[in-house]
Structures are given as structure tokens and as C-alpha cells.
Design a protein around this motif. Structure first.
Motif: not given
Lengths: 268, 293
Positions: A28-34, A209-213, A218-222, B90-92
Motif C-alpha cells: 500500500t501507499l502507506c507501507q511505501q511511504f513508511t 524504493a527499488s525493492f517496491f519497484a 510499477n516505478p511510478f509510486i516508489p 523501467i518507466a521508458l
């Protein structure tokens, strides 16, 4: 599970307090932020310690490069060239494998292969070299009149350095040094991608961040979360250094004060 | 490679080393040096083009365009560049696959985000699943180049934006007084004059670009860092004719020396170029040169 639980579980995960396993579902967004926020602890740790300790070595190196003794001058110039001329990424790799091969010689070297000490040493030497060059440039442009005035007052040696040369040098170097500080904090993200292992998955912000990606594809959130944290950190550094800049320039009339102008220096 | 390399176990130190350093895998690390040079050769002009577009749009009189240009410069400066590298690769890739997906499979009804997966139809995959290995490698390399160009384009945009503002304003006013249109002033007066002001920043950028090339490793390209880790690791006699311990330290020392030489040579060359360009210019450096002569 509410967001507060997540923060309680993962808020200090990067230093080994809280849940043992990283989240395996939901993301979730919360997990990623934390988690990314908890990783920032390491970025701040590396940045602050390297900057504070590097400051003193940088002053020494700058004085060494400006000194008239050829041995000191050559040694400082080579030190600066060595760390400014090569990529920080390669320096990390080299240092890690150097410490790894020193390990069998003596158990003293055991902590050096872990990031908290080994990477800190590399960052310390690296920032000392970069800021040393900045301070050297500032030292060269200390106005002659200031030194002559100090001579006229009968100051010499240590007291002249402490009261006139050094404060003027700092004042001249401060805008560039602020830049150096910002990019040092950016450089701390390289640590866990360069050989130094993240023991028990305790990594820095980019590591998480790269763990979540990797997990969510989905790189657009982390990464934007990471960017948010870093822009916040950069703003904090700018305002803190701005305060110090104001104090360094407090004796000058308002319009003669050096404006904090951020210039390009990017990465190492 | 040499004829005496048939039985490495029986060789003396020097001959063993000569054979060891010319094995097929070592040839791969030498060719990967050219990968780095190729990356620099492609990225530098592309990033300059990106930077030029960014700086021009930041100067634009059409507000949304200038906001985009300024945001492009500001965001890249505020965030660690390595985060951008990891992000853009990744994004590209996903962007390209999504565009192909929209074009080639218009009747696909499922969402492309399924849980934690990114799914496009088979014929939209990039590169295609049955493509040969070199296509995969080239595609990865092209993504890396594009990423480098976007990130360094922002830095170049910053430099060029500053250089455009450094061109003396009366030059532009004179041109306007001669009746040139805004476009003519830009292309005939501003652009030719800005390069002298941009060169110090651009040469700094070139050094930074050289020092950023090992980050290729993080983008999944088999570059010198990859091979140094691969070849340096301890090898036992079971897997190779040239067993050795953990030599990664020495491989990275060699890379360190390589980069030191590279930056030193660039520094000397750029100094020469700068001296040529400042010759006869109405700047402090040009004046100093005139007095020295």
C-alpha cells in the motif's frame, strides 16, 4: 491493518527495530511511504557524519594544498585528484573489496566490510576531497587587504588564521559548500548498490524504493515518494546552510552580503 | 590467445599472466570499454540537444512551456540522479510497450495492470520474446542511453539557460533595433554567442558524465563494472584453467586508474579548447591572455 500499525511496524525497520520481514503483499501507499522514510535514516546518518568529519579534513587538505612545503602540497593535490578524478561508485566497490581482502589479516577489519563504517569512510574521504578543493579556491581568493590589516594589528600565525583567514575563507566558500552538501546527501543513495551488503534488508531510502519497484513492477509510486523525501531534505539543507551563511556574513552591510546562489556541480 | 597457452598449469608467472589476461572473457571486458566510449559518444550530443530544447523552452514567452522547461531543470537537480536512472529504465520500457500495445492490440480488453504485474499482448513486447540475444542487449543499451540523455539533458539545460542569460543584453537590443524579429534575434545573435559562456559549465558536465558511466551497471548493461565483478571473483580449478583467489580488489583498482587517466586527459584537452576559445574574447581570461602575450 491501519496505517498507524504499519508505521509502528516499519517506521524504524531500516535500523532493525520492528517487523522482521518486509511486506510481502498489498504494497500500500502507506507501507511505501513508511519504509522509504525509514530508509532515509541511513541517508541522513551517512550524510551528516561524513559532512561533519569531512569538514575538518577538508580544511586541512585545503591548507596543505596552499602550503609552501612541497611534500604537503603534493600529497594534498594528489589526494584531491584521486577522489575527484574517479567515480564514487568505483571508489565504493574498490574500498569494499579492499576491506574484504584485509578481513582475514585481522578481526579489526570486520566492521569495515559493513556499510555503516566502510561506506562512511569512503564518503568521508570523498567529501573531504571535494570540499578541500572548494576551500582551497576560497583560500586563494581571501583579500590581501584582510591579511595586511591583521598584520598591522600584530596578529600572526594561529591567531591570524583563526580570526581572519579561516572565517573569510568559510564565508567565500559557503555557497559552493552548500551545493557540495546537497550532492553528498544525493551520493549516499549509492551505498547499497555498490557492493556493501544491506544486512537483514536494512537499507537506505533508494534500496527500499527499488525493492517496491521490483515487487510491483510499477516505478511510478516508489520513486516519486523518494523524490518527495529528497526534495524535502534538500530544502532543509538549504535553509540550515542559509542560516549559517547569515551568521557568517552578519558583520557585512545588507547589500554586500554574498547571496546564496546554487550552482551546478551534480554527481561524482 | 597465444600458442603457448595450451596448458596453463605448467606456465611460469609472466606467461601465465599473459595467457590469463587474453582469455575470451577478458576480451569481453576490453570490448566493454568501448561500450563506455560508445555511450559517451552517443549521450553527449543527445544530452546537449535535450538541454538545448529544455533551456529554450524555459526561456519561452508561452507560460506553460516555460514552466515545463523550468520544472525539468529543477526536479532533476533536487533528486539523486541514480533514482532517475532506476526510474526511467523501467518507466521508458513500460511506456514503449504500452504505446505498441495500444497500436497493435486495439481489441485487448483487460487492464495492463493486473495485480502486481504489467501485462501487454505478446506482439507488443519489446523486444519480441523470440528476438536474438543481441537485440535484447542493444535494446537495453538504447534505454540506458536515453535515460542518460534525459538526466544529463537537464543538467545541460541548466548550463545553457545560464549561458543564454549571460549574453550581453545590449547585443540583443541592438539586433532588435535593426528590425530583426524575435526568432531572428534568437538564432542569429543569442545562440552563436552563448557557447563561450556555456563552455566552462559544459566541460564540467563532461567530467561528470565520464564519472557517471559506471552507473550503466545498475541499468543492467554488461559494462566494465559487471565484468570486473564477474572476472575478479574467486575461481576454482574445476571451472577454469586459470584458478585464482578473490581478485576483485585489483580489478576495481584497474578501473580506478582507468577513470583517473580518462578524466586527466579530458581535463588537459578541455583546457586547450578553452584557451583557444577565449583567445581574443572581451572577457577577463581573454584580457589576461592578451597581456601575457
Amino acid at each position: 491493518m491501519s496505517c498507524w500499525d504499519t508505521i509502528a511496524d516499519y517506521g524504524l525497520r531500516s535500523i532493525g527495530i520492528g517487523e522482521r520481514l518486509l511486506p510481502r503483499e498489498g504494497y500500500t501507499l502507506c507501507q511505501q511511504f513508511t519504509l522509504i522514510g525509514s530508509g532515509m535514516i541511513w541517508n541522513i546518518y551517512f550524510g551528516v557524519l561524513a559532512l561533519c568529519s569531512g569538514f575538518f579534513l577538508a580544511t586541512a587538505v585545503a591548507l596543505g594544498k596552499a602550503s609552501k612545503k612541497p611534500v604537503l602540497q603534493k600529497a594534498s593535490a594528489w589526494f584531491i585528484f584521486l577522489f575527484r578524478g574517479s567515480p564514487l561508485f568505483i571508489q565504493f566497490f574498490f574500498a569494499y573489496f579492499l576491506f574484504l581482502s584485509l578481513k582475514p589479516i585481522s578481526p579489526i577489519f570486520d566492521p569495515f566490510t559493513s556499510a555503516w563504517l566502510g561506506a562512511l569512510i569512503v564518503l568521508f574521504l570523498n567529501t573531504a576531497a571535494y570540499s578541500g578543493e572548494i576551500f582551497y579556491g576560497a583560500l586563494q581568493s581571501v583579500p590581501r587587504g584582510d591579511i595586511e590589516a591583521a598584520d598591522a594589528y600584530g596578529m600572526s600565525g594561529w591567531s591570524r588564521f583563526k580570526r581572519v583567514t579561516w572565517p573569510t575563507m568559510l564565508r567565500l566558500a559557503w555557497p559552493a559548500y552548500t551545493n557540495e552538501a546537497i550532492f553528498l546527501f544525493h551520493a549516499t543513495t549509492l551505498v547499497y548498490f555498490s557492493g556493501f551488503p544491506a544486512w537483514q534488508q536494512r537499507g537506505d531510502a533508494l534500496y527500499y524504493a527499488s525493492f517496491f519497484a521490483d515487487k510491483t513492477f510499477n516505478p511510478f509510486i516508489p520513486y516519486p515518494i523518494l523524490a518527495f523525501y529528497f526534495i524535502l531534505l534538500t530544502l532543509c539543507i538549504i535553509s540550515l546552510f542559509g542560516l549559517i551563511n547569515r551568521r557568517l556574513n552578519r558583520h557585512l552591510p545588507q547589500d554586500a552580503r554574498a547571496k546564496m546562489k546554487l550552482k551546478l556541480n551534480v554527481i561524482r | 590467445m597465444f600458442s603457448f597457452c595450451a596448458d596453463p598449469a605448467s606456465l611460469g608467472d609472466l606467461a601465465w599472466m599473459a595467457c590469463y589476461l587474453t582469455t575470451g572473457k577478458h576480451m569481453a571486458i576490453y570490448t566493454s570499454v568501448f561500450t563506455v566510449l560508445l555511450l559517451l559518444a552517443i549521450t553527449a550530443p543527445t544530452a546537449l540537444a535535450f538541454g538545448f530544447i529544455g533551456a529554450s523552452s524555459a526561456r519561452s514567452h508561452f507560460p506553460p512551456l516555460s514552466w515545463i522547461g523550468k520544472a525539468y531543470i529543477a526536479v532533476v537537480r533536487g533528486v539523486p540522479d541514480i533514482a532517475f536512472f532506476l526510474f526511467f529504465v523501467i518507466a521508458l520500457d513500460q511506456l514503449f510497450e504500452w504505446i505498441r500495445h495500444e497500436i497493435k492490440c486495439p481489441d485487448w480488453t483487460d487492464s495492463i495492470w493486473q495485480g502486481n504485474d504489467f501485462v501487454v499482448c505478446d506482439i507488443a513486447k519489446l523486444p519480441l520474446g523470440n528476438a536474438p540475444q543481441w537485440v535484447h542487449e542493444t535494446y537495453g543499451f538504447m534505454l540506458a542511453v536515453l535515460t542518460f540523455a534525459i538526466v544529463f539533458g537537464a543538467f545541460a539545460a541548466n548550463v545553457l539557460y545560464g549561458a543564454m542569460r549571460a549574453v550581453p543584453h545590449n547585443q540583443l537590443e541592438t539586433a532588435e533595433a535593426y528590425g530583426m524579429s524575435r526568432r531572428q534575434v534568437y538564432w542569429r545573435i543569442l545562440v552563436p554567442q552563448m557557447w563561450v559562456f556555456a563552455l566552462p559549465g559544459l566541460s564540467n558536465l563532461w567530467m561528470v558524465l565520464i564519472k557517471a558511466t559506471p552507473l550503466l551497471f545498475l541499468l543492467g548493461v554488461e559494462d566494465i563494472v559487471y565484468w570486473a565483478r564477474e572476472l575478479g571473483g574467486a575461481k576454482t580449478a574445476r571451472f577454469t584453467d586459470y584458478p585464482h583467489g578473490d581478485w576483485r580488489m585489483w580489478y576495481f583498482l584497474a578501473l580506478l586508474v582507468f577513470y583517473l587517466l580518462f578524466t586527466r586527459v579530458s581535463e588537459i584537452v578541455l583546457d586547450k579548447v578553452m584557451r583557444k576559445l577565449t583567445h581574443g574574447q572581451a572577457t577577463l581570461a581573454g584580457e589576461a591572455q592578451r597581456k601575457a602575450a
